[in-house]
Design an enzyme around this catalytic site. Structure first.
Site, PDB file in Angstrom:
ATOM      1  N   ARG A 228       3.034   9.294  31.207  1.00 38.79           N
ATOM      2  CA  ARG A 228       3.145   8.530  30.094  1.00 38.79           C
ATOM      3  C   ARG A 228       3.677   9.352  28.828  1.00 38.79           C
ATOM      4  NH1 ARG A 228       2.571   4.884  32.782  1.00 38.79           N
ATOM      5  NH2 ARG A 228       1.330   3.166  32.690  1.00 38.79           N
ATOM      6  N   HIS A 276      12.129   5.266  33.218  1.00 39.32           N
ATOM      7  CA  HIS A 276      10.939   4.861  33.545  1.00 39.32           C
ATOM      8  C   HIS A 276      10.961   4.238  34.743  1.00 39.32           C
ATOM      9  CE1 HIS A 276       6.561   3.859  32.124  1.00 39.32           C
ATOM     10  NE2 HIS A 276       6.527   4.003  33.309  1.00 39.32           N
TER      11      HIS A 276
END
Length: 313
Positions: A228, A276
């Site tokens: 993250r 991502h």
């Protein structure tokens, strides 16, 4: 049985079709912004990703909330506003193999100096470079030894890299030096040449990789973050790269996504950016997994991957 479906990105119809096929006896209800279900029977289960606050009232009536991915921070951020029902994260569902492939590529790319060769090729330079060091001296440390972190650790070990691991609580991995807790984080970092971040995002891990901790890595260390973005203090990493203490980084996750156009990471050649994609949810496998768990709950059986709210994962 009624199943409530929602995705923050709006890509929900393929999920609805797959759930209708996997659970033909169930009615799937696709929830959209400003939609009210007050006049309809309550749903039994919810399957969501990145829900909005407006959805919380609907979640209060379900038996369990299933997530369409491994991360839980997008839901736990609502804190006490969340209903007190079980929250079930997605297990592997094909993500571990993808994550291991991504980290292995990023590690080998740096170790074999393919990043430097890419720069030379753009300039039309033919110049064999010396290897950075022996593989035996190139220790890779995996920060986070969960369901995704362990396959990464095993893959790197199979490639011949010395590996070490850190987790919040003690872990015993045969043949691998393991560190646990904040008291041992410094020792873990000081012997890590490539740092791979696989931690869940919790209040305790937010900004964990700040200037103080990143500075404990050896000079010339490399950083890979596939967990993250908020785990990493982005200005601190950039400053340490520009100062030469950190050699570079491969980053797949960011505090703000998509990464804004003015962000200085875009203009730093020693930082490799991907959008991502290190481990994408395989929808069909995820639906099978969630449907099987719903079946177990309906039969009164126990299931895995229930989120511990106190720990944040």
């Amino acid at each position: 049985m009624r199943i409530l479906l929602y995705r923050g990105d709006g890509v929900i119809e393929p999920w609805a079709r797959d759930f209708a096929a996997a659970l033909p006896h169930a009615e799937t209800v696709v929830w959209r912004e400003n939609m009210s279900l007050a006049s309809q029977p309550p749903c039994d289960y919810a399957v969501v990703w990145a829900p909005t606050p407006q959805l919380l009232d609907q979640l209060a009536h379900v038996k369990a909330i299933f997530l369409m991915g491994a991360g839980v921070d997008a839901l736990l951020k609502f804190g006490d506003a969340l209903p007190h029902v079980p929250i079930v994260r997605l297990g592997d569902a094909g993500m571990a193999e993808q994550m291991a492939e991504y980290v292995a590529y990023a590690t080998l790319r740096y170790f074999r100096r393919f990043d430097d060769y890419e720069q030379q090729a753009r300039q039309g330079i033919w110049n064999p470079l010396e290897t950075r060091r022996r593989k035996a001296d190139f220790t890779v440390g995996v920060l986070g030894l969960g369901k995704l972190g362990m396959p990464v650790l095993r893959t790197l070990r199979q490639l011949g890299f010395p590996v070490r691991g850190w987790s919040r609580s003690p872990k015993d991995v045969p043949g691998v030096p393991c560190f646990a807790g904040m008291d041992e984080l410094g020792d873990f970092l000081s012997g890590t040449q490539v740092l791979v971040c696989m931690l869940p995002l919790t209040p305790e891990t937010t900004n964990l990789l700040d200037r103080a901790h990143l500075s404990q890595l050896p000079e010339g260390a490399y950083v890979i973050n596939v967990a993250r973005g908020a785990l990493l203090a982005e200005p601190d990493l950039l400053a340490l790269i520009r100062a030469g203490h950190i050699a570079g980084a491969t980053l797949d996750v960011f505090r703000n996504e998509p990464l804004p156009a003015p962000h200085p990471f875009w203009n730093e050649p020693r930082i490799t950016i991907t959008p991502h994609i290190s481990a994408l949810t395989l929808r069909e496998e995820a639906v099978r997994q969630i449907a099987a768990k719903i079946g177990k709950l309906e039969r009164g059986e126990a299931i895995d991957d229930i989120v511990d709210r106190a720990r944040g994962y």
